[in-house]
Design a protein around this motif. Structure first.
Motif, PDB file in Angstrom:
ATOM      1  N   HIS A  15      53.556  77.329  20.437  1.00 45.80           N
ATOM      2  CA  HIS A  15      52.996  78.756  21.006  1.00 45.80           C
ATOM      3  C   HIS A  15      51.641  78.254  21.743  1.00 45.80           C
ATOM      4  N   GLY A  16      51.730  78.562  23.025  1.00 44.99           N
ATOM      5  CA  GLY A  16      50.625  78.255  23.808  1.00 44.99           C
ATOM      6  C   GLY A  16      50.860  76.992  24.870  1.00 44.99           C
ATOM      7  N   TYR A  17      51.846  76.430  24.537  1.00 42.13           N
ATOM      8  CA  TYR A  17      52.047  74.995  25.404  1.00 42.13           C
ATOM      9  C   TYR A  17      52.459  75.526  26.704  1.00 42.13           C
ATOM     10  N   GLY A  18      53.023  76.442  27.034  1.00 40.57           N
ATOM     11  CA  GLY A  18      53.736  77.079  28.296  1.00 40.57           C
ATOM     12  C   GLY A  18      52.591  77.161  29.125  1.00 40.57           C
ATOM     13  N   ASP A  19      51.603  78.021  28.599  1.00 42.58           N
ATOM     14  CA  ASP A  19      50.525  78.123  29.448  1.00 42.58           C
ATOM     15  C   ASP A  19      49.633  77.003  29.852  1.00 42.58           C
ATOM     16  N   ARG A  20      49.342  76.274  28.792  1.00 36.66           N
ATOM     17  CA  ARG A  20      48.623  75.070  28.649  1.00 36.66           C
ATOM     18  C   ARG A  20      49.006  74.182  29.811  1.00 36.66           C
ATOM     19  N   TYR A  21      50.347  73.693  29.817  1.00 37.50           N
ATOM     20  CA  TYR A  21      50.906  72.546  30.293  1.00 37.50           C
ATOM     21  C   TYR A  21      51.954  72.738  31.591  1.00 37.50           C
ATOM     22  N   VAL A  22      52.319  74.060  31.646  1.00 40.48           N
ATOM     23  CA  VAL A  22      53.372  74.174  32.701  1.00 40.48           C
ATOM     24  C   VAL A  22      52.923  73.702  34.303  1.00 40.48           C
ATOM     25  N   SER A  23      51.784  73.776  34.576  1.00 41.62           N
ATOM     26  CA  SER A  23      51.170  73.430  35.723  1.00 41.62           C
ATOM     27  C   SER A  23      51.598  71.768  36.006  1.00 41.62           C
ATOM     28  N   PHE A  24      51.273  70.861  34.999  1.00 38.47           N
ATOM     29  CA  PHE A  24      51.875  69.822  35.064  1.00 38.47           C
ATOM     30  C   PHE A  24      53.115  69.487  35.577  1.00 38.47           C
ATOM     31  N   PHE A  25      54.060  70.040  34.771  1.00 37.28           N
ATOM     32  CA  PHE A  25      55.326  69.962  34.922  1.00 37.28           C
ATOM     33  C   PHE A  25      55.818  70.616  36.257  1.00 37.28           C
ATOM     34  N   ASP A  26      55.332  71.568  36.577  1.00 34.35           N
ATOM     35  CA  ASP A  26      55.569  72.210  38.027  1.00 34.35           C
ATOM     36  C   ASP A  26      54.874  71.216  39.105  1.00 34.35           C
ATOM     37  N   GLU A  27      54.066  70.550  38.946  1.00 37.66           N
ATOM     38  CA  GLU A  27      53.351  69.751  39.981  1.00 37.66           C
ATOM     39  C   GLU A  27      54.459  68.286  40.300  1.00 37.66           C
ATOM     40  N   LEU A  28      55.111  68.241  39.399  1.00 37.15           N
ATOM     41  CA  LEU A  28      56.477  67.202  39.465  1.00 37.15           C
ATOM     42  C   LEU A  28      57.671  67.653  39.800  1.00 37.15           C
ATOM     43  N   GLY A  29      57.523  69.099  40.062  1.00 36.90           N
ATOM     44  CA  GLY A  29      58.952  69.955  40.053  1.00 36.90           C
ATOM     45  C   GLY A  29      60.032  69.896  39.188  1.00 36.90           C
ATOM     46  N   ILE A  30      59.470  69.924  38.030  1.00 35.06           N
ATOM     47  CA  ILE A  30      60.332  70.024  36.717  1.00 35.06           C
ATOM     48  C   ILE A  30      60.289  71.449  36.261  1.00 35.06           C
ATOM     49  N   GLU A  31      61.301  72.259  36.786  1.00 37.02           N
ATOM     50  CA  GLU A  31      61.260  73.576  36.478  1.00 37.02           C
ATOM     51  C   GLU A  31      62.114  74.067  35.303  1.00 37.02           C
ATOM     52  N   ASP A  32      62.898  73.245  34.716  1.00 36.54           N
ATOM     53  CA  ASP A  32      63.547  74.017  33.614  1.00 36.54           C
ATOM     54  C   ASP A  32      64.099  72.899  32.606  1.00 36.54           C
ATOM     55  N   GLU A  33      64.507  73.131  31.660  1.00 36.44           N
ATOM     56  CA  GLU A  33      64.833  72.326  30.556  1.00 36.44           C
ATOM     57  C   GLU A  33      65.869  71.331  31.187  1.00 36.44           C
ATOM     58  N   GLU A  34      66.797  71.476  31.818  1.00 35.72           N
ATOM     59  CA  GLU A  34      67.751  70.242  32.548  1.00 35.72           C
ATOM     60  C   GLU A  34      66.894  69.461  33.376  1.00 35.72           C
ATOM     61  N   ASP A  35      65.799  69.883  33.860  1.00 38.95           N
ATOM     62  CA  ASP A  35      65.017  68.913  34.741  1.00 38.95           C
ATOM     63  C   ASP A  35      64.460  67.830  33.729  1.00 38.95           C
ATOM     64  N   VAL A  36      64.041  68.455  32.471  1.00 35.01           N
ATOM     65  CA  VAL A  36      63.181  67.549  31.705  1.00 35.01           C
ATOM     66  C   VAL A  36      64.296  66.603  31.066  1.00 35.01           C
ATOM     67  N   ARG A  37      65.522  66.904  30.919  1.00 32.70           N
ATOM     68  CA  ARG A  37      66.483  66.149  30.357  1.00 32.70           C
ATOM     69  C   ARG A  37      66.748  64.829  31.288  1.00 32.70           C
ATOM     70  N   ARG A  38      66.670  65.111  32.408  1.00 33.40           N
ATOM     71  CA  ARG A  38      67.054  64.181  33.640  1.00 33.40           C
ATOM     72  C   ARG A  38      65.813  63.531  34.259  1.00 33.40           C
ATOM     73  N   MET A  39      64.598  63.433  33.480  1.00 34.76           N
ATOM     74  CA  MET A  39      63.461  62.962  33.887  1.00 34.76           C
ATOM     75  C   MET A  39      63.468  61.182  33.794  1.00 34.76           C
ATOM     76  N   LYS A  40      63.433  60.679  34.762  1.00 32.92           N
ATOM     77  CA  LYS A  40      63.345  59.030  34.925  1.00 32.92           C
ATOM     78  C   LYS A  40      61.944  58.584  34.267  1.00 32.92           C
ATOM     79  N   ASP A  41      62.181  57.461  33.609  1.00 33.34           N
ATOM     80  CA  ASP A  41      61.048  56.919  33.178  1.00 33.34           C
ATOM     81  C   ASP A  41      59.756  56.943  33.838  1.00 33.34           C
ATOM     82  N   GLU A  42      59.806  56.752  35.152  1.00 36.09           N
ATOM     83  CA  GLU A  42      58.869  56.784  35.998  1.00 36.09           C
ATOM     84  C   GLU A  42      57.822  58.110  35.968  1.00 36.09           C
ATOM     85  N   ARG A  43      58.908  59.153  35.940  1.00 34.53           N
ATOM     86  CA  ARG A  43      58.411  60.472  36.138  1.00 34.53           C
ATOM     87  C   ARG A  43      57.446  60.832  34.608  1.00 34.53           C
TER      88      ARG A  43
END
Length: 89
Positions: A15-43
């Motif tokens: 709880h609270g991680y959405g508000d706290r960390y979503v901007s970091f994922f947004d900056e990389l273009g990671i919008e949903d859980e599928e994007d997380v699954r497909r993250m390359k090592d570099e990302r």
């Protein structure tokens, strides 16, 4: 079923991680859980560096590391990465 937004996925970690960390994922273009699954090592490394610079607490990094490893492991035929394959944050 559509993939959960990254905000909801982060909230499912703790709880609270959405508000706290979503901007970091947004900056990389990671919008949903599928994007997380497909993250390359570099990302993942890029995200880790961004979070390090933000002053993230060690335990919070551990939670995110475990969740990303689990999500990425699910993308590899449902297998959880072996300890030697796990990405270190």
């Amino acid at each position: 079923m559509p993939a959960r937004s990254v905000d909801h996925w982060l909230e499912s970690i703790k709880h609270g991680y959405g508000d706290r960390y979503v901007s970091f994922f947004d900056e990389l273009g990671i919008e949903d859980e599928e994007d997380v699954r497909r993250m390359k090592d570099e990302r993942v490394e890029e995200l880790r560096q961004m979070l390090d610079r933000s002053g993230i607490k060690v335990v919070q990094m551990d939670y995110l590391t475990d969740a990303i490893d689990e999500a990425r492991g699910a993308a590899r035929d449902g297998k959880t990465p072996a300890s030697s394959e796990r990405l270190e944050f």
